[in-house]
Write a protein that holds these residues in place. Structure first.
Motif, PDB file in Angstrom:
ATOM      1  N   THR A 615      31.921 -59.519   0.538  1.00  0.00           N
ATOM      2  CA  THR A 615      33.292 -59.812   0.126  1.00  0.00           C
ATOM      3  C   THR A 615      33.828 -58.670  -0.723  1.00  0.00           C
ATOM      4  O   THR A 615      33.059 -57.952  -1.375  1.00  0.00           O
ATOM      5  CB  THR A 615      33.362 -61.130  -0.662  1.00  0.00           C
ATOM      6  N   PRO A 616      35.154 -58.475  -0.737  1.00  0.00           N
ATOM      7  CA  PRO A 616      35.714 -57.351  -1.506  1.00  0.00           C
ATOM      8  C   PRO A 616      35.288 -57.341  -2.972  1.00  0.00           C
ATOM      9  O   PRO A 616      35.054 -56.270  -3.550  1.00  0.00           O
ATOM     10  CB  PRO A 616      37.228 -57.555  -1.353  1.00  0.00           C
ATOM     11  N   ARG A 620      32.303 -53.650  -3.562  1.00  0.00           N
ATOM     12  CA  ARG A 620      32.524 -52.403  -4.317  1.00  0.00           C
ATOM     13  C   ARG A 620      31.329 -52.020  -5.165  1.00  0.00           C
ATOM     14  O   ARG A 620      31.186 -50.863  -5.556  1.00  0.00           O
ATOM     15  CB  ARG A 620      33.764 -52.527  -5.188  1.00  0.00           C
TER      16      ARG A 620
END
Length: 702
Positions: A615-616, A620
């Motif tokens: 998921t974003p 990251r």
């Protein structure tokens, strides 16, 4: 006829020559014997008559002493052979007041003056201020309140109180009249000190030393009196120059820490605690022995502690050593190699401290990294402390009841796991046929099964998750899904699966740990509360009475992703002989139990953790890693406005090597710990960390 006569004469001549030669030899031998006898008599005369009295005096003043020689404690190393804890030789000052004779006070005053001159601190514990006006340094240095077995409270004498009672120095005064100045003066007189007036600061210092000697001489204190520890060569030289009788310089070894990290894991060494005295005496330890007090030092005491030696020392009247002979040679302890990777440990502790700096009101934190067979690669607790300065900061550390830096939160901190528990609920429901991997549960934001209790999903009232299968429910952390399958699974099965994964159970780690607990009717009964059927929903999402250690959570994730093999957690890798030539013990992973899991069900659960990492919000932190990751966040409510952050993950996804758990008190959402987890994984899977090698003498390679 003539020939016969000549033959007889020749034989007689030969016999006569032989007789003369024999006579010469006999006279020579007799002369040599007489010369040797004369020499022996001369030496005997010189020894017995000329120097006899001197030899007699010297012999009568020779002393034969038995001396115990400490052995070197074994070293502690990480899994790559880096020496974390070693030994260093230090010099101590010990006192023999008997040999000082009538010059006792003069010698001790000279020694104290030298200490002041060189800035050397000495050990004494007289609870009277060291400068006038004299005051007691404790509330009541003579008596303390103590509760008896029947519950009554009595006044018990302190060490100073026992001295006062034993010596009878306070017979002529009442307790109220025995002020600090009065007691100090009476102590000085009881110790035979000559006072020219009221006690001075020098008198007070001398009384403090004599007080320490008195306590040991009369059995009030059992450990040996070391006047000063860790003195330097300059101080030793000045002691020798002054030829102070009865002031002896001895050597001892103390622990040398080559790292500022892993304090909670490595532990400390110190004098045997009173509560442990009987145990160690049963093992043959002398009362003044130093042992591991906690951590690895205590856990592997039997390996690290060597065997003391003893020798006989013969001294003359000038205290010069004439001869020494070993009775038994000291045997150094073995070296313990841990599963810890110290570079990873350092990175983990630094990341926790860095994360704490981002919080307005940071609480305690913990991190644990384990391999798939229970080996602990890193174990960190924040806030921490420095073992090398512990003795200087012990009072401050022990009195910090807010931050509690001495608590190892990784093994003794108990936390609700929050949503990181949902994989237990999922595997239980799948394995018991409550749901299939593709079965859907509809999330409307509010669970309405019970008419009077309507728990909500975390996403409510902003929305709902709609229809979710088990993989999606783990990724989205849908509470409604797990309320429903947890209710259908039932609390008994939920407890069974949690226990099989090692939650609420001792992990078997060698150092101190808490057991924790799994929410259940029995747990509620033990706490004196009533269990209600609807509480199974809270238990299913990791809330309620669920309380686990970060180590348990890390090991549970390892058990899950390795296919169900639940191994005992351990810090020991192997034990090497004192010279590093032999491996005397090698740890074999111990399988505690196996959780039976269908591979398809396991893949469904793992996939939910994988999708969460993609998921974003998570990607990251993990996208730059050389491996794929599976993770799960948890937010465990402590109070209505406070929550602990919990985060677990594993990597690589296809072939798991490690699992980790992070907990941050008052950290809020578990998502906030993803950056810390990413940093830990980056350190572990970097070439420097995973392929690190240490070269050189006496090093170990994995």
């Amino acid at each position: 006829m003539n020939n016969s006569y000549d033959s007889v004469r020749a034989q007689e001549a030969r016999a006569e020559r032989e007789a003369r030669r024999l006579l010469v030899r006999t006279r020579v031998l007799m002369s040599l014997f007489c010369a040797a006898l004369a020499g022996f008599l001369a030496v005997l005369f010189q020894t017995q008559i000329v120097n006899g009295q001197d030899y007699l005096n010297n012999a009568s003043h020779r002393l034969l002493e038995a001396e115990t020689v400490d052995s070197a404690r074994g070293e502690i190393l990480d899994c790559y052979g880096r020496v974390l804890v070693a030994n260093k030789v230090s010099y101590n000052v010990e006192l023999d007041t008997n040999s000082m004779g009538e010059r006792r006070d003069e010698v001790l005053q000279a020694l104290l003056a030298l200490c002041r001159e060189e800035g050397v601190s000495w050990d004494e514990a007289l609870p009277i201020s060291d400068q006038a006006p004299w005051t007691f340094t404790g509330e009541d240095p003579l008596y303390i309140s103590r509760e008896k077995e029947d519950g009554e409270v009595e006044l018990a004498p302190t060490r100073l109180g026992r001295l006062v009672e034993k010596s009878g120095i306070a017979k002529d005064v009442t307790r109220e009249e025995l002020t600090a100045p009065v007691l100090l003066e009476k102590l000085c007189k009881a110790f035979g000190m000559e006072l020219e007036g009221p006690p001075t600061s020098e008198d007070r210092a001398l009384a403090g030393v004599l007080y320490a000697v008195y306590l040991r001489r009369h059995g009030i204190v059992s450990n040996a009196y070391v006047f000063a520890k860790g003195v330097d060569i300059t101080f030793i030289s000045k002691v020798k120059e002054r030829a102070l009788e009865g002031v002896n310089i001895t050597t001892s070894t103390s622990r040398q820490y080559n790292t500022n990290y892993a304090a909670h894991v490595l532990g400390r060494v110190g004098a045997i605690q009173p509560k442990d005295m009987e145990y160690y005496q049963g093992l043959g330890y002398p009362m003044d022995a130093y042992v591991g007090l906690d951590g690895v030092e205590k856990a592997f005491e039997s390996h690290l502690q060597g065997t003391r030696g003893s020798r006989l020392i013969e001294k003359d009247e000038s205290d010069n050593i004439i001869n020494q002979e070993w009775r038994t040679q000291p045997k150094p302890g073995d070296n313990v190699v841990l599963t810890l990777n110290m570079k990873l440990q350092a990175a983990v502790e630094d990341l926790l401290e860095e994360y704490a700096g981002t919080l307005e009101n940071p609480g305690g934190m913990a991190a644990v990294v384990v391999d798939m067979s229970g080996g602990v690669l890193s174990m960190a607790s924040y806030p921490t402390y420095d073992l090398s300065t512990y003795a200087d900061n012990v009072v401050e550390l022990s009195q910090d009841t807010v931050r509690r830096p001495l608590v190892n939160r990784a093994t003794n901190g108990l936390y609700a796991p929050g949503s990181t528990f949902k994989m237990v609920t999922a595997m239980g429901a799948l394995s018991e046929g409550i749901i299939g991997r593709r079965d859907m549960v509809r999330c409307t934001g509010v669970y309405t099964f019970y008419p009077d209790v309507h728990p909500q999903c975390w996403i409510w009232p902003a929305g709902s998750h709609g229809n979710e299968n088990v993989t999606q429910a783990i990724t989205d952390s849908c509470n409604i899904f797990f309320y429903d399958v947890g209710r259908r699974l039932g609390i008994s099965k939920l407890v069974e699966y949690a226990t099989n994964f090692g939650l609420g159970q001792y992990t078997g780690i060698e150092i101190s740990e808490s057991k924790g607990k799994v929410a259940s009717p029995e747990t509620s009964a033990q706490a004196g509360s009533v269990w209600y059927g609807g509480e199974v929903m809270n238990a299913a999402i990791g809330q309620g009475d669920n309380q686990f250690t970060p180590l348990q959570l890390a090991n549970y994730v390892a058990t899950l992703v390795n296919g169900g093999n639940h191994y005992q957690a351990h810090l020991l890798k192997e034990v090497r002989s004192s010279d590093y030539r032999q491996t005397t013990y090698e740890y074999e992973p111990e399988l505690m139990n196996t959780v039976q899991m269908d591979p398809d069900y396991l893949e469904a659960v793992k996939r939910g953790m994988y999708d969460l990492a993609k998921t974003p919000a998570m990607a990251r932190y993990f996208s730059s890693l050389p491996v794929e990751v599976g993770c799960k966040t948890g937010t465990a409510e402590v109070m209505s406005s406070t929550a602990n952050a919990v985060f677990v993950c594993f990597a690589p996804y296809d072939d798991p090597q490690i699992a980790l758990c992070l907990v941050a008190e008052r950290g809020g959402s578990g998502h906030s710990l993803a950056g810390v987890a990413g940093g830990i994984l980056s350190q572990y899977f970097s070439t420097e960390s995973s392929l690190d090698a240490v070269s050189g003498e006496n090093t170990l390679l994995r």
